[in-house]
Design a protein around this motif. Structure first.
Motif, PDB file in Angstrom:
ATOM      1  N   HIS A 268      17.168  -1.562   2.932  1.00 17.72           N
ATOM      2  CA  HIS A 268      16.779  -0.642   1.862  1.00 17.72           C
ATOM      3  C   HIS A 268      16.091  -1.403   0.727  1.00 17.72           C
ATOM      4  O   HIS A 268      15.101  -0.932   0.168  1.00 17.72           O
ATOM      5  N   ARG A 269      16.603  -2.593   0.405  1.00 19.67           N
ATOM      6  CA  ARG A 269      15.935  -3.405  -0.625  1.00 19.67           C
ATOM      7  C   ARG A 269      14.535  -3.796  -0.174  1.00 19.67           C
ATOM      8  O   ARG A 269      13.586  -3.790  -0.973  1.00 19.67           O
ATOM      9  N   GLN A 270      14.394  -4.132   1.100  1.00 17.02           N
ATOM     10  CA  GLN A 270      13.079  -4.484   1.631  1.00 17.02           C
ATOM     11  C   GLN A 270      12.119  -3.302   1.535  1.00 17.02           C
ATOM     12  O   GLN A 270      10.946  -3.463   1.177  1.00 17.02           O
ATOM     13  N   THR A 271      12.630  -2.115   1.825  1.00 19.78           N
ATOM     14  CA  THR A 271      11.780  -0.918   1.742  1.00 19.78           C
ATOM     15  C   THR A 271      11.421  -0.607   0.300  1.00 19.78           C
ATOM     16  O   THR A 271      10.263  -0.272  -0.006  1.00 19.78           O
ATOM     17  N   GLU A 272      12.377  -0.723  -0.597  1.00 23.56           N
ATOM     18  CA  GLU A 272      12.084  -0.475  -2.010  1.00 23.56           C
ATOM     19  C   GLU A 272      11.044  -1.461  -2.534  1.00 23.56           C
ATOM     20  O   GLU A 272      10.166  -1.101  -3.319  1.00 23.56           O
ATOM     21  N   ALA A 273      11.130  -2.714  -2.083  1.00 21.10           N
ATOM     22  CA  ALA A 273      10.144  -3.717  -2.499  1.00 21.10           C
ATOM     23  C   ALA A 273       8.765  -3.370  -1.946  1.00 21.10           C
ATOM     24  O   ALA A 273       7.744  -3.535  -2.635  1.00 21.10           O
ATOM     25  N   LYS A 274       8.735  -2.887  -0.706  1.00 26.29           N
ATOM     26  CA  LYS A 274       7.468  -2.480  -0.099  1.00 26.29           C
ATOM     27  C   LYS A 274       6.844  -1.323  -0.890  1.00 26.29           C
ATOM     28  O   LYS A 274       5.633  -1.317  -1.151  1.00 26.29           O
ATOM     29  N   LEU A 275       7.679  -0.383  -1.279  1.00 29.50           N
ATOM     30  CA  LEU A 275       7.193   0.737  -2.088  1.00 29.50           C
ATOM     31  C   LEU A 275       6.665   0.262  -3.427  1.00 29.50           C
ATOM     32  O   LEU A 275       5.602   0.701  -3.883  1.00 29.50           O
ATOM     33  N   ALA A 276       7.390  -0.652  -4.057  1.00 26.60           N
ATOM     34  CA  ALA A 276       6.986  -1.147  -5.371  1.00 26.60           C
ATOM     35  C   ALA A 276       5.627  -1.823  -5.327  1.00 26.60           C
ATOM     36  O   ALA A 276       4.839  -1.734  -6.275  1.00 26.60           O
ATOM     37  N   GLY A 277       5.334  -2.480  -4.224  1.00 25.33           N
ATOM     38  CA  GLY A 277       4.070  -3.186  -4.102  1.00 25.33           C
ATOM     39  C   GLY A 277       2.945  -2.371  -3.505  1.00 25.33           C
ATOM     40  O   GLY A 277       1.804  -2.841  -3.419  1.00 25.33           O
ATOM     41  N   SER A 278       3.244  -1.149  -3.100  1.00 29.33           N
ATOM     42  CA  SER A 278       2.263  -0.331  -2.393  1.00 29.33           C
ATOM     43  C   SER A 278       1.271   0.373  -3.312  1.00 29.33           C
ATOM     44  O   SER A 278       0.175   0.750  -2.888  1.00 29.33           O
ATOM     45  N   GLY A 279       1.678   0.601  -4.553  1.00 29.80           N
ATOM     46  CA  GLY A 279       0.844   1.393  -5.451  1.00 29.80           C
ATOM     47  C   GLY A 279       0.975   2.885  -5.209  1.00 29.80           C
ATOM     48  O   GLY A 279       0.329   3.699  -5.884  1.00 29.80           O
ATOM     49  N   LEU A 280       1.813   3.255  -4.266  1.00 24.63           N
ATOM     50  CA  LEU A 280       2.016   4.665  -3.929  1.00 24.63           C
ATOM     51  C   LEU A 280       3.017   5.286  -4.908  1.00 24.63           C
ATOM     52  O   LEU A 280       4.082   4.731  -5.140  1.00 24.63           O
TER      53      LEU A 280
END
Length: 286
Positions: A118-130
């Motif tokens: 979940h932390r990995q996914t949240e980090a991916k979201l944070a860096g996505s610009g989405l």
């Protein structure tokens, strides 16, 4: 248009049901791996699209024209990070206005091993610009009430949570929260820590089953490895048994407790108390 991924699952179906109270079926998309599994939703007018977290091409097609997407976390523990990354990339390419993700309670600090993906996914979201919002869901009460028949059979609730406090809520409560965020405006950037209004220990959980059933039920607190093996012996697949045992240990360290009451504030009513969830579990046994 609102797309709900994992719509054939227990949470996904409840989210669709909540949305249908406020949104025309024609504005909803049930995105599922197997479209035949939601024929009942299609019969209600909900559009059904194939969406496999492992197949980016299906995700691209599933999100076409979507304003908002609910990413219900994958059930495949160990594969979640790359699967969720596929969803995020597809949503970004589709220029989705808001992606809402079901994470885990206090994902940034949780002692539960489940928190890693979940932390990995949240980090991916944070860096996505989405544009995105995060629902950090606590424990489902059903995770424990599913064991009521076994507790009645053996006269015991087993676990390794010690005196850890558990702030669970019903799956329907979390579904109502997801629907509320999907229907609200200006949700981008928000992070919700969602948990039940009340808390209990597994000892108190066992005592409540005893009180309602009239049978002697005790709580047996075991070492994590012993509890894991007991679950395997009861017929659970080893990965699931490990997940449950590790989560109980996390509960003993406070990982399933939260008293902020953000969930009840979001859904506009008190969360479902464990007493009521046990009543429902016992009633279902006839």
């Amino acid at each position: 248009m609102i797309v709900v991924t994992g719509a054939s699952g227990q949470l996904g179906r409840l989210v669709i049901a909540e949305l249908l109270k406020s949104v025309p079926a024609a504005e909803l998309v049930a995105a599922v791996r197997n479209p035949d599994s939601v024929a009942d939703l299609a019969a209600q007018g909900v559009e059904v699209r194939k969406a496999d977290y492992n197949e980016p091409a299906t995700l691209k097609a599933a999100f076409e024209g979507a304003n908002k997407v609910l990413l219900i976390s994958s059930s495949e523990v160990g594969q979640r990070a790359p699967q969720h990354a596929n969803v995020i990339e597809a949503a970004k390419k589709a220029e989705v206005g808001l992606l809402v993700y079901t994470s885990i309670l206090h994902a940034d600090t949780t002692p539960l091993p489940l928190g890693l993906e979940h932390r990995q996914t949240e980090a991916k979201l944070a860096g996505s610009g989405l544009p995105h919002a995060i629902l950090r869901n606590g424990w489902y009460s059903e995770n424990y009430t599913a064991g009521v028949p076994v507790a009645l059979q053996f006269g015991a609730v087993m676990g390794c949570a010690g005196d850890g406090r558990i702030s669970s809520a019903s799956r329907a409560d979390y579904a109502a929260a997801a629907a509320a965020v999907l229907l609200a405006e200006e949700q981008a950037g928000k992070v919700y820590e969602l948990a039940g209004d009340d808390f209990y220990t597994l000892g108190e959980f066992a005592a409540e089953i005893a009180a309602q059933s009239g049978k002697a039920i005790s709580y047996q607190d075991l070492p994590e490895a012993e509890y894991q093996q007991a679950l395997v012996g009861a017929g659970l697949p080893e990965p699931i048994a490990t997940l449950l045992a590790e989560s109980d240990t996390g509960a003993s360290k406070g990982g399933l407790f939260d008293d902020s009451k953000q969930l009840s504030a979001l859904i506009g009513r008190p969360t479902t108390p464990m007493v009521e969830s046990i009543q429902l579990a016992l009633a279902s046994l006839g």
